[in-house]
Design an enzyme around this catalytic site. Structure first.
Site, PDB file in Angstrom:
ATOM      1  N   ASP A   1       0.830  -1.199   0.176  1.00 58.60           N
ATOM      2  CA  ASP A   1       0.120  -0.086  -0.101  1.00 58.60           C
ATOM      3  C   ASP A   1       0.872   1.142   0.227  1.00 58.60           C
ATOM      4  OD1 ASP A   1      -1.936   1.659   0.051  1.00 58.60           O
ATOM      5  OD2 ASP A   1      -2.891   0.750   1.788  1.00 58.60           O
TER       6      ASP A   1
HETATM    7  C1  BGC Z   1      -4.864   3.371   0.208  1.00 60.95           C
HETATM    8  C2  BGC Z   1      -5.277   2.669  -1.205  1.00 60.95           C
HETATM    9  C3  BGC Z   1      -4.716   3.406  -2.453  1.00 60.95           C
HETATM   10  C4  BGC Z   1      -3.540   3.819  -2.299  1.00 60.95           C
HETATM   11  C5  BGC Z   1      -3.210   4.576  -3.494  1.00 60.95           C
HETATM   12  C6  BGC Z   1      -3.588   4.332  -0.002  1.00 60.95           C
HETATM   13  O1  BGC Z   1      -3.543   5.259   0.913  1.00 60.95           O
HETATM   14  O2  BGC Z   1      -4.990   2.631   1.359  1.00 60.95           O
HETATM   15  O3  BGC Z   1      -6.465   1.898  -1.028  1.00 60.95           O
HETATM   16  O4  BGC Z   1      -5.040   2.476  -3.322  1.00 60.95           O
HETATM   17  O5  BGC Z   1      -3.396   4.862  -1.212  1.00 60.95           O
HETATM   18  O6  BGC Z   1      -3.949   5.773  -3.922  1.00 60.95           O
END
Ligand code: BGC
Length: 759
Positions: free
Chosen positions: A232
């Site tokens: 993530d």
């Molecule tokens: C979120 C993800 C997301 C990623 C990219 C993170 O903060 O938890 O779900 O895909 O950011 O934007």
């Protein structure tokens, strides 16, 4: 094939080149080595619509993104209980991605809704892993069939936003397997996602991005995942630990620290083999993405039509007393509430989409003399006397009032959890006031997560629209006026109040430690087992027609692990309109019916059936071993515990319509347990040799008991049918039998333990 080619390419790379591949080039693009045939892969959020940022990029949902179709969020789509809806969503998203040259879509999110207050529940499907896994699997298959990779997220036990980047989820092995891993397992095995996203949190004290047990042992070795693991965004804290742990790609860009990997390999702190494995995953993804790129165009109008269609399939009619709905065209309708003008149709954060168009309810209703609008309350939590009074006065003159209510965006978002399950006070107050002057009230709710409804008994109808995407108002009006016969059902329970919710006592943890105290009893597994009253149970949903169920037929009344078991049931549309019935099959297990504590019922199969008035259809379900299994922490495996079960066709998780009993035989799996005189008889019986032994000595035990005149007494035991399996002698250690049967030679006992302990 991509994997083999990737291996060859990786062999030709220098150490520095390999290190450079393991972190992104920028916010959403992977690093490339064009001369080696490794193109950059472009990823974009998010689960219910494309969030491609062309200008300033971020992962907090702050900056603008390209115009895209905003489909209904997962909370809404899941209520369709229809895998075809998930497929259509996947295909629709893929078309939008192709046209925008996006290779991987960062979704779906399939985390379990452990608490109604998780700020990100709107991005997730359900509190039930089978439903979440089924929807997720259909979505991923459809998306990838069109050549766009999925990123299954957030793996795993990431069920809250509070301290999401530092918390440690403490989950029993059983709950982890049965509830939290189960949906991921289903999607990985069935749909083979191109990527899986390792979540922010820790499990068992280790960040998921460094957690080899979860990323390699379970994901790859057990489930056969052959795609790429991506972190993530900003979830990697130690680049070396990430590569060692099985997280191939660190996102977003972190090229400044690529040298750490190079140094670690040179010093021997990181085996080059592990770096190679990470690069092979990244290169294979790049090859796959390149091979699937197509130049296409996207029709926004078609996308919008699909968004409307999916929303219509998903709205849930929660209550409809006196058939208040559908609205009668001749009646004077008053619409109250700011949500009519400013619909809540998606959540905030990284999944936020720059929607193509969101017609307001007024626009959808158009020039209809019978429908008028007053604001009544705004989006804030402040009660405005003047606006409220205006609404109450108008309500007196109307035939029907429709209140457009919900959670304002400020109350739920990625990044923080909700702290209350209540709607803003001004909304609750005005609904009650309206109900005191007008009995024909429908409340339409727009919210990403469960809310309390203190006024539920004061209104005649309630429609749960969730966050229904850019077609929200078209779908709502279609349901209210009866052009669409609602067929959504709740994919989560609505407890009466927050304090009733299953995780209440241990949510959201203490400091960084989050104990999943309710264990496997999440959502309806808790409420139904305790027969606890809820506002609306999991699986609940009404229609403008009626259905009846009959002829449940289960092919056998005994089940042995390894077999399949067919169950069929007939459903008929007994009303006057065409409609869709949801057939829900649960496997039921009364408390005490096996030696294992199990929920009173668990959803194992479902099917949506379209029926004309008077039409009936027979639905056939095939149950397999997993439908009866639980996770045995001793054997570290799914195992079928013997006992008396029921196959149930339910209206919802609290209401059984038809049922048939079946006896399930105990499955034995060697667990390394050692047997001796202090082993409870019930455990001895699980071992085939122990079972044989008990069958052999049972007549002798019966004879002894008969002499003690206990046989008669137990036959007369009140509530005998409710007696738990383990009552009395069965829970005694073998020693008790040894005392009862002094005639059994010592040698018999020695042989028994020797043979049983041999494995
Ligand atoms: C979120 C993800 C997301 C990623 C990219 C993170 O903060 O938890 O779900 O895909 O950011 O934007």
């Amino acid at each position: 094939m991509y994997e083999t080619k990737a291996k060859e390419i990786v062999k030709t790379l220098t150490l520095e080149e390999k290190a450079s591949l393991t972190s992104g080039a920028e916010m959403f693009a992977t690093s490339c080595l064009e001369e080696k045939g490794i193109a950059s892969v472009f990823m974009s959020d998010g689960p219910h619509g494309l969030r491609k940022q062309e200008g300033k990029q971020d992962f907090m949902g702050k900056n603008e993104s390209v115009t895209a179709t905003c489909f209904p969020a997962a909370c809404c789509v899941a209520s369709s209980f229809d895998v075809e809806v998930a497929e259509k969503l996947g295909r629709g998203l893929a078309k939008n991605c192709q046209a925008e040259s996006v290779d991987v879509l960062l979704g779906p999110g399939i985390n379990i809704k452990r608490s109604p207050l998780c700020g990100r529940n709107f991005e997730y499907f359900s509190e039930d892993p089978y439903l979440a896994g089924s929807m997720g699997s259909a979505y991923v298959k459809a998306l990838q069939a069109e050549g766009i990779g999925a990123s299954l997220k957030h793996y795993v036990a990431n069920n809250q936003e509070t301290r999401r980047r530092t918390s440690n989820s403490k989950v029993s092995e059983r709950a982890m397997r049965e509830i939290y891993l189960s949906a991921f397992e289903k999607v990985v095995k069935e749909a083979k996602p191109w990527t899986v996203m390792a979540s922010y949190n820790k499990v068992e004290g280790t960040y998921l991005t460094e957690n080899r047990k979860y990323l390699v042992d379970i994901l790859r070795k057990e489930w056969g995942f052959d795609g790429m693991v991506v972190s993530d965004w900003a979830a990697v804290h130690d680049r070396i630990a990430a590569v060692k742990g099985g997280c191939a790609l660190t996102m977003p860009g972190d090229s400044l620290h690529d040298h750490v990997i190079v140094d670690a390999v040179k010093s021997g702190a990181l085996e080059e083999r592990l770096l190679d494995e990470a690069c092979e995953q990244i290169v294979a993804l790049s090859l796959k993405a390149q091979a699937n790129r197509k130049k296409t165009s996207y029709d926004m109008e078609e996308g919008h039509r699909l968004a409307v269609e999916l929303a219509k399939e998903s709205l849930v009619l929660l209550k409809n007393e006196g058939d208040l709905l559908p609205l009668d065209a001749d009646k004077k309708v008053l619409v109250v509430g700011a949500f009519a003008e400013k619909a809540r149709y998606q959540g905030a954060g990284s999944s936020h989409v720059n929607a193509y168009k969101v017609p307001t309810l007024q626009e959808v209703v158009g020039n209809c003399p019978n429908v008028s609008f007053v604001e009544g309350f705004g989006m804030e939590d402040s009660y405005d006397e003047k606006k409220a009074q205006e609404a109450v006065n108008a309500a007196k003159k109307a035939d029907v009032v429709v209140v457009m209510a919900g959670l304002p965006p400020i109350m739920e978002s990625e990044g923080f959890d909700r702290y209350t399950m209540k709607l803003p006070r001004c909304q609750n107050r005005l609904i009650t006031e309206l109900a005191s002057v007008q009995k024909n009230i429908t409340v339409v709710l727009e919210n990403g997560g469960v809310v309390e409804m203190p006024w539920a008994d004061e209104v005649l109808a309630i429609v749960e629209a969730y966050l229904a995407g850019e077609g929200v108002n078209e779908a709502i009006w279609s349901v209210l006026t009866g052009q669409t016969n609602p067929s959504g059902h709740l994919a989560e329970s609505f407890p009466l109040c927050y304090e009733d919710s299953s995780a209440y006592l241990t949510w959201p943890g203490e400091g960084n430690e989050v104990t999943y105290g309710e264990d496997i009893f999440v959502g309806y597994r808790n409420y139904s087992s305790r027969k606890q009253r809820v506002r609306f149970p999991f699986g609940h949903g009404l229609s403008y027609t009626t259905f009846s169920y009959r002829d449940l037929f289960v092919e056998r009344n005994r089940y042995v692990a390894g077999q399949t078991l067919e169950a069929r049931v007939t459903v008929e549309n007994t009303g006057k309109r065409a409609g869709k019935a949801l057939v829900q099959l649960y496997v039921g297990c009364k408390k005490g019916a096996t030696a294992i504590n199990r929920p009173v019922r668990e959803l194992r199969r479902f099917e949506k059936v379209s029926l004309q008035p008077g039409e009936s259809k027979t639905v056939i379900f095939t149950l397999d071993q997993r439908c009866f299994s639980y996770w045995d922490e001793g054997a570290h495996a799914f195992r079928v515990p013997g006992g008396d079960y029921t196959i149930e066709i339910c209206q919802d998780a609290a209401t059984v319509l038809l049922q048939q009993e079946i006896t399930v035989e105990d499955e034995y799996i060697a667990s390394g347990q050692k047997y001796d005189l202090m082993t409870p008889i019930v455990d001895v019986q699980k071992h085939p040799l122990g079972k044989e032994f008990m069958e052999e000595v049972q007549p002798m035990i019966d004879a002894v008991i008969a002499r003690m005149d206990m046989g008669k007494a137990s036959a007369q035991m009140p509530y005998a049918e409710e007696m738990p399996k383990e009552l009395g002698l069965l829970s005694e250690p073998l020693q008790t039998i040894k005392r009862m049967l002094p005639m059994l030679p010592e040698e018999r006992w020695e042989n028994l333990f020797q043979e049983m302990n041999e494995e």
